[in-house]
Structures are given as structure tokens and as C-alpha cells.
Write an enzyme that holds these catalytic residues in place. Structure first.
Site, mmCIF file in Angstrom:
data_model
loop_
_atom_site.group_PDB
_atom_site.id
_atom_site.type_symbol
_atom_site.label_atom_id
_atom_site.label_comp_id
_atom_site.label_asym_id
_atom_site.label_seq_id
_atom_site.Cartn_x
_atom_site.Cartn_y
_atom_site.Cartn_z
ATOM 1 N N PRO A 148 0.845 -1.198 0.000
ATOM 2 C CA PRO A 148 0.000 0.000 0.000
ATOM 3 C C PRO A 148 0.876 1.241 0.000
ATOM 4 O O PRO A 148 1.767 1.376 0.850
ATOM 5 C CB PRO A 148 -0.795 -0.127 1.307
ATOM 6 C CG PRO A 148 0.055 -0.998 2.188
ATOM 7 C CD PRO A 148 0.790 -1.925 1.268
ATOM 8 N N MET A 149 0.654 2.139 -0.950
ATOM 9 C CA MET A 149 1.487 3.344 -1.060
ATOM 10 C C MET A 149 0.586 4.549 -1.306
ATOM 11 O O MET A 149 -0.131 4.591 -2.313
ATOM 12 C CB MET A 149 2.512 3.187 -2.197
ATOM 13 C CG MET A 149 3.580 2.153 -1.895
ATOM 14 S SD MET A 149 4.731 1.864 -3.273
ATOM 15 C CE MET A 149 3.764 0.752 -4.309
ATOM 16 N N CYS B 193 2.981 3.687 8.855
ATOM 17 C CA CYS B 193 3.140 4.961 8.165
ATOM 18 C C CYS B 193 3.610 6.042 9.139
ATOM 19 O O CYS B 193 3.001 6.238 10.189
ATOM 20 C CB CYS B 193 1.830 5.380 7.517
ATOM 21 S SG CYS B 193 1.922 6.972 6.654
ATOM 22 N N LYS C 282 0.350 -4.402 9.138
ATOM 23 C CA LYS C 282 1.630 -4.020 8.542
ATOM 24 C C LYS C 282 2.309 -3.037 9.492
ATOM 25 O O LYS C 282 1.720 -2.010 9.853
ATOM 26 C CB LYS C 282 1.442 -3.380 7.170
ATOM 27 C CG LYS C 282 2.761 -3.063 6.452
ATOM 28 C CD LYS C 282 2.506 -2.621 5.013
ATOM 29 C CE LYS C 282 3.823 -2.438 4.260
ATOM 30 N NZ LYS C 282 4.577 -1.256 4.702
ATOM 31 N N HIS D 82 7.801 -3.984 7.655
ATOM 32 C CA HIS D 82 8.764 -3.139 6.954
ATOM 33 C C HIS D 82 10.021 -3.130 7.804
ATOM 34 O O HIS D 82 10.002 -2.657 8.942
ATOM 35 C CB HIS D 82 8.192 -1.723 6.804
ATOM 36 C CG HIS D 82 9.043 -0.810 5.984
ATOM 37 N ND1 HIS D 82 8.538 0.258 5.301
ATOM 38 C CD2 HIS D 82 10.380 -0.797 5.737
ATOM 39 C CE1 HIS D 82 9.507 0.889 4.661
ATOM 40 N NE2 HIS D 82 10.643 0.260 4.927
ATOM 41 N N GLY E 273 10.359 -3.633 2.352
ATOM 42 C CA GLY E 273 11.375 -2.614 2.520
ATOM 43 C C GLY E 273 12.575 -2.824 1.622
ATOM 44 O O GLY E 273 13.384 -3.727 1.852
ATOM 45 N N GLY E 274 12.693 -2.007 0.569
ATOM 46 C CA GLY E 274 13.886 -2.001 -0.261
ATOM 47 C C GLY E 274 14.093 -3.218 -1.128
ATOM 48 O O GLY E 274 15.210 -3.431 -1.617
ATOM 49 N N ARG F 268 8.304 0.500 -3.874
ATOM 50 C CA ARG F 268 8.674 1.439 -4.939
ATOM 51 C C ARG F 268 9.220 0.748 -6.178
ATOM 52 O O ARG F 268 9.037 1.240 -7.302
ATOM 53 C CB ARG F 268 9.683 2.450 -4.394
ATOM 54 C CG ARG F 268 9.037 3.505 -3.509
ATOM 55 C CD ARG F 268 10.077 4.353 -2.806
ATOM 56 N NE ARG F 268 10.782 3.599 -1.779
ATOM 57 C CZ ARG F 268 11.875 4.011 -1.175
ATOM 58 N NH1 ARG F 268 12.426 5.162 -1.518
ATOM 59 N NH2 ARG F 268 12.450 3.278 -0.238
#
Length: 331
Positions: free
Chosen positions: A13-14, A96, A135, A167, A208-209, A230
Site C-alpha cells: 500500500p502506497m 506509516c 503491517k 517493513h 522494505g527495499g 517502490r
């Protein structure tokens, strides 16, 4: 614990990115990956324009709704609403770090109140029949991640959570911006691996990454699921390899011409309902990353697609700039 119905890879989710148009597009590249909504605040789900906030195309399945909040009663009501819309999972945001989230006392700051998170999970579990997941981060600010993550995990699983996505960074609520929180705190994948080793019967996913499907496969030697963020958004073409690598399907080349026509037709429906082409195509900018013509593709979608009256012809013109033959010769 979630079993066969759960998913080995997910698109995270972003905020401002994983809207319904983005998810429809991503579904053209992978049939199996779990797709998440942007975070929807519980109050908005209850009192806001629900179709605009929660509506989605059935093609997006499997799709999960992420909620933000800290009031168990409100989260339970929002979860019921989400289940009614047809989502297959409800996820609680405990990761977040944005100022907006902190002012509402939810998101990453909830890492400091694991008992409240557990109460929220219990309330949502009592309200819906679909899975409820969480999350989180490995900790916030000066918390010891060994203690903080264990406390959060133990609490939510005791309350009935079906999965925990972690994350693998701390969130610094003081001193770092939300953008900096995505890069500056160091990744600690080993901390998540240790959590999984301690809780072998629980579903633990990592986030994460993660830059590629190959890297996701490596993580799956230690955890149950991998969440791409991303990398999936900026280079969505990597999702085309997810089904074969992670679900054992027969590898199939992407029919990009058919994909473009599908997206043009989808955009036309959106435009008929009062939307604009750019609402759809902004998520497609990175599709041809690394191919000859990708720069021109990006230019056309970044300029022409945002103009009033733009339609599917802009998407087709941008696609015509991609030189697949040149890519094959270079290979």
C-alpha cells in the site's frame, strides 16, 4: 494462520500511488500477486464518499483494503464496510510515519501501544469473516527492535491477526520526514527473519527495499511473503515475472500491444465517467524502463496525457515509440 489462500508476493500500500487505476494496471502484469489499496482512514470509510474511496474493479482481485485508525469501534465498522465492498482482506496500518498519521494517533506511532493495536485487531476480527492482517515497522524512535517487534507481533497474533507484514526499518517520528523514513533508517532484514524463526507457525511477510523478483525469491527462504513497494511502482515490468518465479506458472511473454489496448479501453471508461487520461497513465510511466524509446514514452505520458481531451490515442502514440527490435538486437 493464513494458508493456501494467501499470497507469496504483494504490492505494498502506497499513499497517492496504489489507487484503483494503479491496481488495475498492475493486475495486467500479474494474475496472482496480492494488491493493496492506499491507506483509507477509518473515519473516511465510515463517513466519506465510499464509492470513490473504496470502489474497485473486480479484475483487481486478489485485493486487500488497508485501514488507518486507532479506535477499535471505528475500525471494526470500517472493516465491515470494506468486506461489504468485496475486499478479500483488511490490513491495519501500523507503519506509516507521516505527520498526518501521527496527528491522528495511528500508523507507526501505534508501535508504542501494542495493547491498543491488539484491541483494534480483535475488534476487526469480530466484525468480519475475511482475514485481518497488520503491517508494521520493526520499531520507532528509540525503541529496541528486539523488544518492540516481539511485543507487537505477540499482541496482534494473540488477538487473532492472520498475518504480519514487517517493513524492516525503524520509523523515526521525530527528526525525519516521511520520505526520509523510506530511505535513511537502515534495513534490518535479519530482525524479521528472527521473528519468523521464533513464530514458525505464523505468517510473517517482509517489506522494505526489495528491488526485484529474484531478491523476493531469496527472502522467501526466510519468511512467508514478500511485499514490493517502490520497485513495483517505478519499474512495474518486474511484476511480469512474479507468477512464474513465485507461483510456478508457465512463463509467458507479455503481449504489450494487448496490454496497451486494455489500458486504453479502461482509460476511455474512466474518461466517460468524468476522469482524465493522466489519472491512469501516471502509473504507467516506468513500464518500459531500460528499453529503447522509454524516454520518449515517458515524455508523451508526462505531457500529452495530461492535456484536456487526451484519450487512448496518446497511449498508443507513446507505445509506438518503444523499439522492441532494438532491444532484441542489444540483447
Amino acid at each position: 494462520m493464513l494458508k493456501n489462500q494467501y499470497y507469496r508476493v504483494a504490492v505494498a500500500p502506497m499513499m497517492d500511488w496504489t489507487d484503483r487505476h494503479c491496481r488495475f494496471f498492475h493486475r495486467q502484469l500479474t494474475r496472482h500477486a496480492l494488491l493493496y489499496t492506499e491507506m483509507v482512514v477509518a473515519d473516511a470509510a465510515i463517513h466519506g464518499q465510499r464509492e470513490r474511496l473504496l470502489g474497485f474493479d473486480a479484475v483487481e482481485h486478489p485485493v486487500a483494503l488497508q485501514l488507518g485508525g486507532s479506535d477499535p469501534r471505528k475500525l471494526a465498522e470500517a472493516a465491515r464496510i470494506g468486506e461489504g465492498f468485496g475486499y478479500g482482506e483488511i490490513n491495519l496500518n501500523v507503519g506509516c510515519p507521516s505527520d498526518r498519521v501521527q496527528s491522528g494517533t495511528f500508523g507507526a506511532c501505534l508501535m508504542q501501544t501494542p495493547a491498543l493495536v491488539a484491541n483494534c485487531v480483535a475488534a476487526m476480527k469480530a466484525a468480519v469473516a475475511i482475514p485481518v492482517t497488520v503491517k508494521c515497522r520493526i520499531g520507532v524512535d528509540d525503541q529496541d527492535p528486539e523488544v518492540a517487534l516481539d511485543a507487537l507481533a505477540d499482541g496482534v497474533f494473540a488477538a487473532g491477526a492472520d498475518a504480519l507484514w514487517v517493513h524492516a526499518r525503524k520509523a523515526w517520528l521525530q527528526g525525519l520526514s516521511p520520505k526520509e523514513n523510506r530511505d535513511i533508517p537502515p534495513l534490518d532484514y535479519d530482525r524479521v527473519y528472527r521473528l519468523k524463526a521464533r513464530l514458525p507457525q505464523r505468517f510473517i511477510g517482509i517489506n522494505g527495499g526489495v528491488p526485484s523478483i529474484d531478491e523476493a525469491v531469496r527472502h522467501l527462504g526466510h519468511v512467508d511473503g514478500v511485499m514490493l513497494g517502490r520497485a513495483a511502482y517505478h519499474t512495474p515490468g518486474i511484476l511480469a515475472g512474479a507468477d512464474a518465479a513465485l507461483y510456478g506458472t508457465v512463463p509467458e511473454p507479455v503481449d504489450f500491444a494487448a496490454l496497451i489496448e486494455t489500458m486504453a479501453a479502461y482509460a476511455a471508461r474512466h474518461i466517460e465517467q468524468g476522469g482524465r487520461l493522466g489519472h491512469v497513465t501516471r502509473h504507467m510511466i516506468g513500464l518500459f524502463h531500460g528499453l529503447p524509446g522509454a524516454r520518449r514514452w515517458r515524455q508523451i505520458l508526462s505531457t500529452d496525457a495530461t492535456k484536456p481531451g487526451a484519450g487512448g490515442e496518446v497511449l498508443r502514440a507513446a507505445f509506438a515509440a518503444i523499439d522492441f527490435a532494438g532491444a532484441e538486437e542489444a540483447a
